[in-house]
Design an enzyme around this catalytic site. Sequence first.
Site, PDB file in Angstrom:
ATOM      1  N   LEU A   1       0.854  -1.178   0.000  1.00 23.02           N
ATOM      2  CA  LEU A   1       0.000   0.000   0.000  1.00 23.02           C
ATOM      3  C   LEU A   1       0.894   1.233   0.000  1.00 23.02           C
ATOM      4  O   LEU A   1       2.088   1.146   0.301  1.00 23.02           O
ATOM      5  CB  LEU A   1      -0.903   0.006   1.240  1.00 23.02           C
ATOM      6  CG  LEU A   1      -1.877  -1.166   1.353  1.00 23.02           C
ATOM      7  CD1 LEU A   1      -2.540  -1.170   2.723  1.00 23.02           C
ATOM      8  CD2 LEU A   1      -2.926  -1.101   0.254  1.00 23.02           C
ATOM      9  N   SER A   2       0.313   2.381  -0.299  1.00 17.19           N
ATOM     10  CA  SER A   2       1.158   3.574  -0.338  1.00 17.19           C
ATOM     11  C   SER A   2       1.819   3.827   1.005  1.00 17.19           C
ATOM     12  O   SER A   2       2.947   4.317   1.067  1.00 17.19           O
ATOM     13  CB  SER A   2       0.353   4.797  -0.784  1.00 17.19           C
ATOM     14  OG  SER A   2      -0.722   5.048   0.087  1.00 17.19           O
ATOM     15  N   GLU A   3       1.152   3.469   2.115  1.00 17.40           N
ATOM     16  CA  GLU A   3       1.755   3.629   3.433  1.00 17.40           C
ATOM     17  C   GLU A   3       1.316   2.510   4.367  1.00 17.40           C
ATOM     18  O   GLU A   3       0.163   2.070   4.332  1.00 17.40           O
ATOM     19  CB  GLU A   3       1.349   4.954   4.099  1.00 17.40           C
ATOM     20  CG  GLU A   3       1.655   6.196   3.285  1.00 17.40           C
ATOM     21  CD  GLU A   3       3.117   6.559   3.225  1.00 17.40           C
ATOM     22  OE1 GLU A   3       3.916   5.999   4.026  1.00 17.40           O
ATOM     23  OE2 GLU A   3       3.471   7.408   2.395  1.00 17.40           O
ATOM     24  N   THR A   4       2.250   2.065   5.203  1.00 16.36           N
ATOM     25  CA  THR A   4       1.937   1.258   6.368  1.00 16.36           C
ATOM     26  C   THR A   4       2.356   2.048   7.596  1.00 16.36           C
ATOM     27  O   THR A   4       3.497   2.516   7.677  1.00 16.36           O
ATOM     28  CB  THR A   4       2.665  -0.095   6.334  1.00 16.36           C
ATOM     29  OG1 THR A   4       2.191  -0.861   5.217  1.00 16.36           O
ATOM     30  CG2 THR A   4       2.417  -0.874   7.612  1.00 16.36           C
TER      31      THR A   4
ATOM     32  N   CYS B   1       3.192  11.493   6.732  1.00 11.50           N
ATOM     33  CA  CYS B   1       2.101  10.930   5.934  1.00 11.50           C
ATOM     34  C   CYS B   1       0.777  11.283   6.594  1.00 11.50           C
ATOM     35  O   CYS B   1       0.484  10.793   7.695  1.00 11.50           O
ATOM     36  CB  CYS B   1       2.240   9.418   5.789  1.00 11.50           C
ATOM     37  SG  CYS B   1       0.861   8.725   4.833  1.00 11.50           S
TER      38      CYS B   1
END
Length: 260
Positions: A45-48, A75
């Site tokens: 995903l774009s961020e964890t 983020c």
Amino acid sequence: MTSLPFFQVDAFADRPLTGNPAAVMPLERWLDDALMQSIAAENNLSETAFTVRSEREDADYDLRWFTPAAEVELCGHATLASGHVLIHGEPVRFATKSGVLIVSRRGDILELDMRAANLTQVEEPQLCEALGLPNSPVWLADGYNDAAIVEVADEEAVLGVKPDFRALGKIHRMPVVTARGQTHDVASRVFVPYLGIDEDPVTGSAHAALAPYWAERLGRSEFTALQASARTGVLHCRVEGDRAIIGGRCQTVIVGQFQL
């Protein structure tokens, strides 16, 4: 085998399967950095976001964010998603590399309180060329993943941008292409190839730069913004002094255990 709690949350999403998905993984203690990076790559995903209860008096949790390729300094959408998972009435305070970030409720919307970006006008012809745009003024934000605002004529022009991602990936910038919107006050798209994300679905940190930029041009401190990615997302932006308040709804779409 170790089981870790896992939540996938669509942030800045009025309904599931829109907005920007983030993985949120509350931990009892920090894992090794390389392992957290591998987990983020596995999630893809774009961020964890990883959280641990904080020992600081001014924070409830420590928070770190990883893209599939690298740890990042800020983020917004994954912070909002973390607040969605961890909030229980009172605002949640996160200690991060970008300072303390606070998520609170305002009706059915979660709001993220961030420092409003300071913007500097520069010329970056290579960036504009990589975006497929004529050379025009670029507004750089201090921090905020090197956000670089480029204004175009209208929302149709925002939708029509076709970047050269290979060229853009060599430039350490997060370009934010924006214009006045049609159904919302502002429209934008955000590209982050240098962090392994060609186009980000919805970007809270970019709106910490867009909030002061558009508040000045619209002549008011509060407005709504559409991030016009394929998934789309709606953000409620407000400027209060030197703060940018970025709000939106969150939808939990997956709850489970990550097995190691």
